[in-house]
Design a protein around this motif. Structure first.
Motif, PDB file in Angstrom:
ATOM      1  N   LEU A   9      58.345  36.313  32.840  1.00 54.37           N
ATOM      2  CA  LEU A   9      58.081  37.138  34.020  1.00 54.37           C
ATOM      3  C   LEU A   9      56.804  36.701  34.742  1.00 54.37           C
ATOM      4  O   LEU A   9      55.814  36.312  34.111  1.00 54.37           O
ATOM      5  CB  LEU A   9      57.935  38.604  33.588  1.00 54.37           C
ATOM      6  N   ILE A  10      56.834  36.787  36.063  1.00 55.32           N
ATOM      7  CA  ILE A  10      55.627  36.691  36.885  1.00 55.32           C
ATOM      8  C   ILE A  10      55.409  38.067  37.507  1.00 55.32           C
ATOM      9  O   ILE A  10      56.252  38.548  38.277  1.00 55.32           O
ATOM     10  CB  ILE A  10      55.772  35.627  37.988  1.00 55.32           C
ATOM     11  N   LEU A  11      54.321  38.723  37.141  1.00 54.10           N
ATOM     12  CA  LEU A  11      54.009  40.065  37.637  1.00 54.10           C
ATOM     13  C   LEU A  11      52.770  39.987  38.521  1.00 54.10           C
ATOM     14  O   LEU A  11      51.756  39.406  38.124  1.00 54.10           O
ATOM     15  CB  LEU A  11      53.785  41.019  36.462  1.00 54.10           C
ATOM     16  N   ILE A  12      52.856  40.574  39.716  1.00 54.01           N
ATOM     17  CA  ILE A  12      51.753  40.508  40.682  1.00 54.01           C
ATOM     18  C   ILE A  12      51.414  41.920  41.144  1.00 54.01           C
ATOM     19  O   ILE A  12      52.286  42.648  41.631  1.00 54.01           O
ATOM     20  CB  ILE A  12      52.127  39.631  41.902  1.00 54.01           C
ATOM     21  N   ASN A  13      50.145  42.302  40.996  1.00 52.04           N
ATOM     22  CA  ASN A  13      49.721  43.632  41.439  1.00 52.04           C
ATOM     23  C   ASN A  13      48.455  43.561  42.293  1.00 52.04           C
ATOM     24  O   ASN A  13      47.342  43.516  41.775  1.00 52.04           O
ATOM     25  CB  ASN A  13      49.468  44.559  40.248  1.00 52.04           C
ATOM     26  N   PRO A  14      48.627  43.587  43.633  1.00 48.14           N
ATOM     27  CA  PRO A  14      47.478  43.717  44.524  1.00 48.14           C
ATOM     28  C   PRO A  14      47.379  45.133  45.093  1.00 48.14           C
ATOM     29  O   PRO A  14      46.673  45.358  46.074  1.00 48.14           O
ATOM     30  CB  PRO A  14      47.825  42.730  45.633  1.00 48.14           C
ATOM     31  N   ALA A  15      48.107  46.086  44.490  1.00 46.86           N
ATOM     32  CA  ALA A  15      48.253  47.426  45.074  1.00 46.86           C
ATOM     33  C   ALA A  15      47.205  48.394  44.528  1.00 46.86           C
ATOM     34  O   ALA A  15      46.105  48.503  45.072  1.00 46.86           O
ATOM     35  CB  ALA A  15      49.673  47.935  44.842  1.00 46.86           C
ATOM     36  N   ARG A  16      47.535  49.100  43.438  1.00 48.49           N
ATOM     37  CA  ARG A  16      46.605  50.054  42.838  1.00 48.49           C
ATOM     38  C   ARG A  16      46.553  49.803  41.334  1.00 48.49           C
ATOM     39  O   ARG A  16      47.586  49.588  40.679  1.00 48.49           O
ATOM     40  CB  ARG A  16      47.023  51.507  43.104  1.00 48.49           C
TER      41      ARG A  16
END
Length: 339
Positions: free
Chosen positions: A237-244
């Protein structure tokens, strides 16, 4: 008889004259009575340049607005993610007619207080949307396709890599950022799935190759990513979190990444900030809450504050409410919770 005909003609002429005045439309007034705005900025962010306040003041004062030194003088507040309205005297807040929040996150506000306020809170989600979208694309390219630059010609011309055209992408959230990413990635990826229950988008596929968070934080999605969530995902998996940051239970993600060596996570936000980035494993790539920051951010913030202020000053209440409906925070409250 002649006199009678003349009288009849005169009577008809008067009737027609009255009709012509009745039909003639009244000339609408083009004069708009502007509101006198007195604005106070509650906080600055660390990334804002030293001359930001001077530039914002100059811009607003060029329109005849007053840039105040205290909240007691103001009828408009300019806030950011450090602002807690509960810290201000409730009587002082009663004199505030408008709150401009040139940020995308709003979990620093209290839903009950937002509903009780007489003044609208206008969110600046659009300000950083393209910058955050570019950050996400940079993360994807870092994970998949860093070009094999070389000083010598490679006769074999080989570049083993995963290509977006073979991958499934899951977007969680379909606001400004989600829409930008969907438009860009739909042209390149195999499929783009969207999950946003507040926009009637319910397609959540844990087995996607890339999962991207581009949603706001609320009680429903807080700690959404935990061990149970991750165990449903692919091993690469590639997981990206620029949110909260609080969308993810960081410690559980860290443990999962340590045992899922083929997976990668890209985190720009954390449960508490500043965060000790050394706590994360090598396959977690971290940045310091910079996804929405670029060289023109200060100017976009000033432009947004200027636009909202001018509209509030010049438009009718109906026209202002209509134009800014999608950016009004009170419209993002459902069952006494933010969505």
């Amino acid at each position: 008889m002649f006199t009678s005909k003349m009288a009849s003609f005169a009577a008809c002429a008067m009737v027609e004259l009255k009709r012509s005045f009745t039909r003639r439309p009244m000339k609408a007034s083009t004069t708009i009575k502007s509101k006198q705005l007195k604005l106070f900025r509650t906080h600055l962010s660390p990334y804002q340049k030293d001359n930001f306040v001077a530039r914002e003041r100059e811009c607003l004062e060029s329109h005849g607005f007053i840039y105040c030194d205290s909240i007691e003088q103001a009828n408009v507040l300019i806030t950011n993610t450090h602002t807690n309205l509960l810290e201000f005297d409730s009587e002082v807040l009663k004199s505030i007619e408008l709150i401009i929040h040139p940020n995308s996150g709003y979990d620093n506000f209290d839903p009950g207080q937002v509903q009780a306020l007489q003044s609208p809170i206008i969110l600046g989600n659009k300000i950083r949307a393209k910058s955050v979208s570019n950050y996400v694309l940079s993360c994807i390219h870092h994970a998949l396709t860093p070009p094999p630059y070389t000083k010598q010609w490679q006769a074999g011309r080989k570049w083993p890599r995963r290509s977006l055209q073979d991958l499934e992408i899951q977007l969680i959230g379909f606001g400004h950022i989600g829409k930008h990413l969907c438009e860009a990635l739909s042209l390149l990826a195999k499929n783009v799935h969207i999950y946003d229950p507040y926009q009637n988008q319910h397609e959540l596929k844990h087995q996607s190759d890339i999962i991207i968070f581009c949603c706001s934080l609320n009680q429903e999605n807080m700690n959404m990513v935990d061990t149970a969530f991750l165990n449903k995902c692919k091993e690469d998996l590639i997981l990206i979190n620029p949110a909260r940051g609080k969308l993810i239970q960081t410690s559980q993600l860290s443990d999962w990444l340590k045992s899922s060596h083929k997976s990668r996570a890209y985190l720009d936000v954390f449960e508490s900030e500043p965060f000790d980035l050394d706590l994360m494993p090598e396959n977690c790539f971290c940045t310091s809450h910079i996804a929405g920051v670029d060289s023109s951010l200060d100017q976009r913030i000033i432009d947004f504050v200027e636009e909202v202020s001018l509209d509030f000053s010049n438009l009718s209440q109906h026209d202002f409410t209509t134009k800014w409906s999608n950016a009004t925070l009170s419209n993002k409250i459902h069952s006494e919770r933010f969505i």
